[in-house]
Scaffold this active site. Structure first.
Site, PDB file in Angstrom:
ATOM      1  N   ARG A  52       2.742 -20.685   5.251  1.00 21.28           N
ATOM      2  CA  ARG A  52       3.313 -22.012   5.138  1.00 21.28           C
ATOM      3  C   ARG A  52       4.302 -22.332   6.260  1.00 21.28           C
ATOM      4  O   ARG A  52       4.438 -23.475   6.659  1.00 21.28           O
ATOM      5  CB  ARG A  52       4.040 -22.046   3.800  1.00 21.28           C
ATOM      6  N   LYS A 161      -3.766  -4.839  -5.110  1.00 22.87           N
ATOM      7  CA  LYS A 161      -3.313  -4.692  -6.490  1.00 22.87           C
ATOM      8  C   LYS A 161      -1.988  -5.418  -6.683  1.00 22.87           C
ATOM      9  O   LYS A 161      -1.330  -5.670  -5.690  1.00 22.87           O
ATOM     10  CB  LYS A 161      -3.203  -3.215  -6.856  1.00 22.87           C
ATOM     11  N   HIS A 191      -4.975   1.537  -1.890  1.00 27.74           N
ATOM     12  CA  HIS A 191      -4.794   2.127  -0.557  1.00 27.74           C
ATOM     13  C   HIS A 191      -4.855   3.655  -0.578  1.00 27.74           C
ATOM     14  O   HIS A 191      -5.077   4.285   0.439  1.00 27.74           O
ATOM     15  CB  HIS A 191      -3.502   1.627   0.108  1.00 27.74           C
ATOM     16  N   LYS A 195      -6.606   6.994   2.277  1.00 28.76           N
ATOM     17  CA  LYS A 195      -5.913   8.142   2.876  1.00 28.76           C
ATOM     18  C   LYS A 195      -6.941   9.213   3.228  1.00 28.76           C
ATOM     19  O   LYS A 195      -7.800   9.559   2.416  1.00 28.76           O
ATOM     20  CB  LYS A 195      -4.869   8.709   1.895  1.00 28.76           C
ATOM     21  N   GLU A 229       7.820  10.178  -5.815  1.00 32.45           N
ATOM     22  CA  GLU A 229       8.547   9.466  -4.760  1.00 32.45           C
ATOM     23  C   GLU A 229      10.026   9.737  -4.916  1.00 32.45           C
ATOM     24  O   GLU A 229      10.530   9.805  -6.039  1.00 32.45           O
ATOM     25  CB  GLU A 229       8.292   7.970  -4.877  1.00 32.45           C
ATOM     26  N   ASP A 249       2.007   0.566 -11.941  1.00 35.25           N
ATOM     27  CA  ASP A 249       2.194   0.543 -10.495  1.00 35.25           C
ATOM     28  C   ASP A 249       1.420   1.666  -9.794  1.00 35.25           C
ATOM     29  O   ASP A 249       0.859   1.463  -8.725  1.00 35.25           O
ATOM     30  CB  ASP A 249       3.694   0.662 -10.188  1.00 35.25           C
ATOM     31  N   HIS A 254      -3.687   4.583  -8.440  1.00 41.74           N
ATOM     32  CA  HIS A 254      -3.740   5.691  -7.475  1.00 41.74           C
ATOM     33  C   HIS A 254      -4.018   7.040  -8.151  1.00 41.74           C
ATOM     34  O   HIS A 254      -4.898   7.789  -7.731  1.00 41.74           O
ATOM     35  CB  HIS A 254      -2.428   5.801  -6.700  1.00 41.74           C
ATOM     36  N   LYS A 354       9.633   7.563  -9.716  1.00 44.04           N
ATOM     37  CA  LYS A 354      10.565   7.256  -8.629  1.00 44.04           C
ATOM     38  C   LYS A 354      11.797   8.133  -8.795  1.00 44.04           C
ATOM     39  O   LYS A 354      12.108   8.562  -9.902  1.00 44.04           O
ATOM     40  CB  LYS A 354      10.991   5.791  -8.700  1.00 44.04           C
TER      41      LYS A 354
HETATM   42  C1  BG6 Z   1       2.162   1.269  -4.143  1.00 44.35           C
HETATM   43  C2  BG6 Z   1       3.208   1.065  -5.200  1.00 44.35           C
HETATM   44  O1  BG6 Z   1       0.906   0.875  -4.610  1.00 44.35           O
HETATM   45  O2  BG6 Z   1       2.130   2.639  -3.789  1.00 44.35           O
HETATM   46  C3  BG6 Z   1       4.567   1.522  -4.719  1.00 44.35           C
HETATM   47  O3  BG6 Z   1       3.269  -0.316  -5.545  1.00 44.35           O
HETATM   48  C4  BG6 Z   1       4.487   2.949  -4.236  1.00 44.35           C
HETATM   49  O4  BG6 Z   1       5.548   1.411  -5.738  1.00 44.35           O
HETATM   50  C5  BG6 Z   1       3.343   3.120  -3.247  1.00 44.35           C
HETATM   51  O5  BG6 Z   1       5.725   3.251  -3.612  1.00 44.35           O
HETATM   52  C6  BG6 Z   1       3.137   4.578  -2.893  1.00 44.35           C
HETATM   53  O6  BG6 Z   1       2.225   4.646  -1.841  1.00 44.35           O
HETATM   54  P1  BG6 Z   1       2.360   5.770  -0.743  1.00 44.35           P
HETATM   55  O7  BG6 Z   1       1.189   5.550   0.167  1.00 44.35           O
HETATM   56  O8  BG6 Z   1       3.682   5.567  -0.073  1.00 44.35           O
HETATM   57  O9  BG6 Z   1       2.305   7.061  -1.483  1.00 44.35           O
END
Ligand code: BG6
Length: 526
Positions: A52, A161, A191, A195, A229, A249, A254, A354
């Site tokens: 925008r 997502k 994603h 990897k 994380e 999340d 994942h 986290k």
């Molecule tokens: C994302 C989550 O899909 O994946 C995040 O929304 C998370 O909260 C992230 O931190 C982790 O991805 P990666 O590649 O850093 O392990």
């Protein structure tokens, strides 16, 4: 990923809807630049940023230059190098609520296709808020930017997502999208599948003959999947995260994708549909770790404030845009069973969270012990000594960081007695290959451009994953539900340890220290 795909991408236009956002700046454009540097992106692939804000092509190019320099795996060598890439970058101002703007965009894309002498072969990348996915696809459809399902043009739509919030909302999105697009036109990104080390799980399993015969209930005691994380909630994400939580999340997507890749049967062909069929069967065979009591197979936690490595870090409820009384889980652990012939009776323990001690993702397969303890070792910690028998063999896929595969096995400790000692055999990517690993988005973007959907989630897979976690979500979303608190820099709440202890199991401590411990290092042996 499948065979027979074109080597590189040409004759396409990439349209990034939401080009002012973080994803475009940090991931998408740096990944496209890396693809171009590596020779995977032909010069006739224009990239059009759509958002925008008021910008010119020139100012967009300058911004992207800075992003690539800051976040990219590859940087421009010099001005000439940059100009060669930059001439394919364009910016179009669009208010996503205004039909006229879409019509202008349509004209503009047609002009570009004419100038670049390419057919209508477009990838629309939805780098926008999830609530806008459907309205934007709808607007693109209504204005002819996404022609009808029976058109000859090649149109692909990439969606990030979260795909919905629960089973019902995911089904709604799928239904609506299917009115405008065929399933093969929709690329749902997880994603993790991009990897390199995740892709290697399949290659390791089906490109070798010695490991696969062991991966079943006869030899595997249990499996541990950890997606940990160390960070808290990144600035600006509090509002999203508080609606989502660790289960939505990361675990639902994942972590379950990792479970599928490890648990699935070999596909008869290395093709997208065959692979996704096998993953789907795993998702459908998943069963709760306890048939009656949810609290016996799922543990949810929330981190408190505290000190980590000498620095005070805020608790979840102190994070930006998080309600002070939030009960949202920032950690979740589950015991999942796969009720099929291969895996019946083998627990898969999955955890993510986290503010854990480090950022590490790994899959650890713990094998059964030898049937008889023929050997032992006297191990002492301080004054306390124990006679220790064989330790279980463990095969670990380290997805990140320090991508590696390790195998722990027993050997004879040199000396005059038969003493058993676990040792570790390591394959480390950075030692074995002298090239850096591509970023997940490089691989995924290239696959969309060449029409390979192997590494994307199909709608039935997605639904099966939601269906499995749905009862747990209902429990966690209940306002009366209280997560267990855990201190930052620890491996989650005590309940997570209990989850395994009930079965006589224990979480590994992932990361390098762990491996030393698993290999018996750090203990004195008499
Ligand atoms: C994302 C989550 O899909 O994946 C995040 O929304 C998370 O909260 C992230 O931190 C982790 O991805 P990666 O590649 O850093 O392990």
């Amino acid at each position: 990923m499948s065979n027979g795909q074109p080597y590189y991408a040409s004759d396409s236009t990439i349209i990034i809807m939401g080009a002012s956002g973080d994803l475009t700046a940090r991931k998408l454009v740096p990944a496209l630049f890396a693809l171009w540097k590596e020779g995977f992106l032909a010069d006739n692939v224009p990239i059009v940023g759509v958002a925008r804000r008021e910008k010119t092509d020139e100012s967009f190019r300058q911004e992207m230059y800075e992003n690539i320099v800051e976040h990219g795996r590859f940087k421009p060598d010099n001005e000439e190098d940059w100009n060669k890439f930059a001439k394919r970058l364009f910016y179009r101002e669009v208010d996503l609520n205004r039909e006229d703007d879409y019509l202008l965009l349509k004209k503009s894309l047609e002009d570009l296709e004419f100038d670049f002498n390419i057919p209508t072969n477009r990838v629309y990348y939805m780098a926008i808020a999830p609530s806008l996915f459907l309205p934007v696809v709808e607007a693109l459809h209504n204005t002819g930017l996404i022609p009808g399902r029976d058109s000859d043009d090649t149109i692909r739509v990439v969606i990030e997502k979260p795909f919905g919030h629960d089973l019902e909302s995911a089904q709604h999105i799928s239904r609506e999208l299917s009115r405008m697009l065929l399933e093969e036109q929709i690329y749902r990104i997880d994603h993790y599948l991009g990897k390199e080390t995740v892709q290697n799980i399949l290659l390791f399993r089906f490109g070798n003959s010695i490991f696969e015969p062991l991966l079943n209930r006869n030899h595997v005691d249990h499996v541990q999947i950890t997606v940990a994380e160390s960070q808290g909630i990144e600035g600006g994400r509090g509002a999203y995260y508080d609606k989502s939580g660790a289960l939505r999340d990361v675990l639902q997507n994942h972590a379950l994708q990792l479970l599928c890749l490890l648990g699935m049967e070999p596909p008869s062909l290395f093709r997208a549909e065959a692979i996704r069929d096998e993953k789907l069967k795993v998702l459908q065979a998943m069963a709760p770790g306890d048939p009656y009591d949810l609290s016996k197979w799922t543990v949810a936690g929330q981190f408190t404030g505290g000190e980590v490595k000498g620095t005070r870090v805020p608790g979840y409820r102190e994070e930006d845009r998080v309600p002070k009384d939030s009960t949202r889980e920032t950690f979740v652990a589950m015991k999942i069973m796969i009720d099929n012939w291969r895996w019946a009776g083998v627990p898969f323990y999955v955890r993510t969270g986290k503010r854990l001690p480090e950022r590490v993702t790994e899959i650890a397969i713990q094998f059964t012990l030898p049937p008889l303890h023929l050997f032992g070792t006297v191990e002492c910690e301080g004054d306390i000594c124990d006679l220790v028998g064989a330790r279980p063999n463990t095969l670990v896929f380290r997805i990140q960081p320090k991508e590696a595969i390790s195998l722990v096995f027993s050997t004879k400790r040199p000396g005059m007695q038969y003493q058993i000692q676990p040792v570790r055999m390591d394959f480390a990517y950075d030692e074995a290959f002298d090239r850096g690993l591509p970023e997940a988005y490089e691989r995924l973007l290239l696959d969309v451009l060449r029409g390979d959907s192997t590494l994307f989630t199909r709608s039935d897979e997605l639904e099966a994953a939601w269906r499995f976690v749905d009862p747990v979500l209902k429990r966690l979303d209940d306002p009366n539900f209280e997560p267990e608190f855990y201190k930052p820099g620890t491996w989650g709440p005590e309940g997570s340890n209990l989850l395994l202890a009930r079965q006589g199991h224990r979480w590994r401590v992932p990361g390098s220290e762990h491996n030393r411990a698993a290999a018996g290092e750090g203990k004195s042996i008499k």
